[in-house]
Write a protein that holds these residues in place. Structure first.
Motif, PDB file in Angstrom:
ATOM      1  N   SER A 104     -18.269  21.821 -52.770  1.00 46.04           N
ATOM      2  CA  SER A 104     -16.952  21.418 -53.293  1.00 46.04           C
ATOM      3  C   SER A 104     -17.134  20.380 -54.394  1.00 46.04           C
ATOM      4  CB  SER A 104     -16.085  20.858 -52.162  1.00 46.04           C
ATOM      5  OG  SER A 104     -15.896  21.808 -51.131  1.00 46.04           O
TER       6      SER A 104
ATOM      7  N   LEU B  15     -12.210  24.280 -51.173  1.00 42.09           N
ATOM      8  CA  LEU B  15     -12.154  23.411 -49.995  1.00 42.09           C
ATOM      9  C   LEU B  15     -12.146  24.360 -48.806  1.00 42.09           C
ATOM     10  CD1 LEU B  15      -9.535  20.725 -51.106  1.00 42.09           C
ATOM     11  CD2 LEU B  15     -12.011  20.452 -50.922  1.00 42.09           C
TER      12      LEU B  15
ATOM     13  N   TRP C  10     -14.137  19.033 -56.487  1.00 40.75           N
ATOM     14  CA  TRP C  10     -13.275  18.104 -55.756  1.00 40.75           C
ATOM     15  C   TRP C  10     -13.979  16.772 -55.531  1.00 40.75           C
ATOM     16  CZ3 TRP C  10      -8.280  19.043 -55.093  1.00 40.75           C
ATOM     17  CH2 TRP C  10      -7.842  20.367 -55.171  1.00 40.75           C
ATOM     18  N   THR C  11     -15.298  16.814 -55.316  1.00 37.21           N
ATOM     19  CA  THR C  11     -16.047  15.575 -55.110  1.00 37.21           C
ATOM     20  C   THR C  11     -15.974  14.684 -56.341  1.00 37.21           C
ATOM     21  OG1 THR C  11     -17.576  16.746 -53.637  1.00 37.21           O
ATOM     22  CG2 THR C  11     -18.301  14.627 -54.517  1.00 37.21           C
TER      23      THR C  11
ATOM     24  N   ILE D  54      -9.749  15.280 -49.344  1.00 37.79           N
ATOM     25  CA  ILE D  54     -11.040  15.676 -49.912  1.00 37.79           C
ATOM     26  C   ILE D  54     -12.196  15.150 -49.065  1.00 37.79           C
ATOM     27  CG2 ILE D  54     -12.580  15.392 -51.895  1.00 37.79           C
ATOM     28  CD1 ILE D  54     -10.054  15.294 -53.662  1.00 37.79           C
TER      29      ILE D  54
ATOM     30  N   CYS E 267      -6.920  12.239 -51.823  1.00 35.32           N
ATOM     31  CA  CYS E 267      -8.282  11.702 -51.722  1.00 35.32           C
ATOM     32  C   CYS E 267      -8.776  11.744 -50.279  1.00 35.32           C
ATOM     33  CB  CYS E 267      -8.325  10.272 -52.247  1.00 35.32           C
ATOM     34  SG  CYS E 267      -8.144  10.126 -54.043  1.00 35.32           S
TER      35      CYS E 267
ATOM     36  N   PHE F 160     -12.374  13.477 -56.989  1.00 39.04           N
ATOM     37  CA  PHE F 160     -11.962  12.415 -56.073  1.00 39.04           C
ATOM     38  C   PHE F 160     -11.975  11.053 -56.751  1.00 39.04           C
ATOM     39  CE2 PHE F 160     -13.700   8.988 -53.474  1.00 39.04           C
ATOM     40  CZ  PHE F 160     -12.708   8.834 -52.516  1.00 39.04           C
TER      41      PHE F 160
END
Length: 416
Positions: free
Chosen positions: A102, A188, A105-106, A157, A154, A109
């Motif tokens: 992911s 995700l 998204w990491t 995630i 956040c 974040f």
């Protein structure tokens, strides 16, 4: 899955100290971090609700909670670094793989967190009277609401990354669904809804404990608006009671919906230990009602809430440790140890001496400010703590670069 594959992924350099130290420190720092997260989210929720209310007490609280949330974001970021580092030491292959799966998204974040923080400052900017004249906020609801939503995203995630790390059997299916490699990192893949909502709901009892302490702080400072003081107590009681009950229900749902590889956990005593911590959070509002005149009890609500969160953090760690040990034979306590005296000493000196002194100074100053109106007249002890904080920070700064320069010089001398 072949345990030897994962055993080969252990860092060949080993751990700089016994893995048990990192596991314990991971639980302690996670508890402090998640408590800061809970208070921040709860404060933002109260701020948003207060801005939408016509009640003068709710609007007054909205301004205070907006300031609390802004400070809370700073606290949760600082407190979130340590547990992340400990996870990387003990569970690096699992955490790293989950982050890669992911990756979008990491990375996102970090930007979402910064954006939420900036929105809180923007809210303060459009309501300068909150700081200058201590009046309730009058506009900027959209900034508060957006910050709350972004911080929840956040949290989602980080939650997903933690859950994905516990499902190594699914990694290949997520990376190459139907045999087609997906290197985008935009998925995700595993959301444990009950677990996620359980920890989000912690915001209610944690913020209630904060309100109990705030109520006592105002009384000690000579607050004369007793209608507001009583309103705070009622708000804290209702929020704490509802949050505790919701957490209890969600905890049961979480245990009943555990994935197949985690169901072993329900046959142990650990869920009952976690339930005892949640039951304490349920009882805390009633304890505070009976001890409403007890100064120490009002402040201890926050401390005892952190203790309850510490128990929940330990239970969560047992679930993670046991799941990976059973599924892929990952025995973190079997990690090779190459004891590093320098890094261990530096860590504990920084954490206990530097951090402890600086925090003691800030708490002492805040306590003194809460005992009077107007300018704060510090005493000898507070002045000494302040001087010691500055001296220790300066010494740490100099020492940090001194160690770095010595290390580089030693490397040059031994490798001409």
């Amino acid at each position: 899955m072949n345990p030897q594959i994962f055993a080969s992924l252990m860092d060949q350099a080993g751990a700089p100290a016994h893995p048990l130290i990192f596991l314990i420190l991971g639980v302690v720092t996670f508890a402090l971090h998640i408590a800061a997260v809970a208070v921040t989210l709860g404060a933002l929720l109260l701020a948003v609700r207060g801005m939408m209310s016509a009640d003068k007490n709710a609007r007054r609280l909205a301004g205070t909670m907006a300031f609390t949330a802004k400070a809370g974001v700073g606290a949760l970021v600082v407190l979130g670094v340590a547990p992340l580092l400990f996870v990387q030491v003990v569970y690096d292959p699992f955490w790293y793989t989950s982050n890669v799966l992911s990756a979008g998204w990491t990375i996102g974040f970090l930007f979402l967190l910064m954006l939420a923080y900036l929105m809180l400052y923007r809210f303060q900017g459009v309501n300068p009277q909150m700081h200058e004249r201590h009046e309730p906020p009058v506009r900027g609801l959209v900034w508060l609401a957006a910050a709350l939503v972004l911080l929840i995203v956040c949290g989602v995630i980080i939650h997903v990354l933690a859950v994905q790390a516990l499902q190594p059997a699914q990694w290949m299916a997520w990376y190459a669904p139907n045999g087609v490699v997906d290197p985008s990192g935009l998925g995700l893949h595993e959301v444990g809804v009950a677990r996620l909502v359980f920890f989000l709901t912690l915001a209610m009892p944690a913020t209630a404990a904060w309100l109990y302490g705030m109520r006592r702080y105002l009384l000690s400072a000579g607050e004369t608006d007793f209608e507001y003081i009583d309103w705070l107590e009622v708000r804290a009681f209702r929020m704490g009671r509802a949050g505790g009950i919701l957490m209890l229900v969600l905890g049961v749902v979480w245990m009943l919906t555990l994935p197949e590889n985690m169901r072993w956990f329900t046959d142990t005593v650990w869920p009952w230990i976690g339930a005892a911590a949640v039951l304490f959070l349920c009882a805390l509002p009633y304890i505070q009602r009976r001890r409403r005149l007890c100064v120490t009890c009002n402040y201890m609500a926050g401390g005892m809430t952190v203790v309850a969160v510490l128990v929940l953090g330990a239970v969560r760690e047992i679930l993670r440790y046991g799941t990976l040990a059973r599924q892929v034979g990952w025995e973190a306590l079997a990690y090779k140890v190459n004891f590093d005296v320098a890094s261990t000493v530096i860590f504990f000196v920084t954490f206990l001496a530097v951090g402890g002194t600086c925090i003691a100074y800030m708490l002492a100053l805040a306590w003194k400010a809460g005992q009077c109106k107007g300018a704060v007249a510090t005493d000898g002890l507070i002045d000494k703590l302040g001087a010691a904080s500055v001296a220790l920070l300066a010494a740490w700064f100099v020492g940090y670069f001194a160690v770095a320069l010595c290390t580089v010089a030693l490397g040059w001398s031994t490798n001409p």
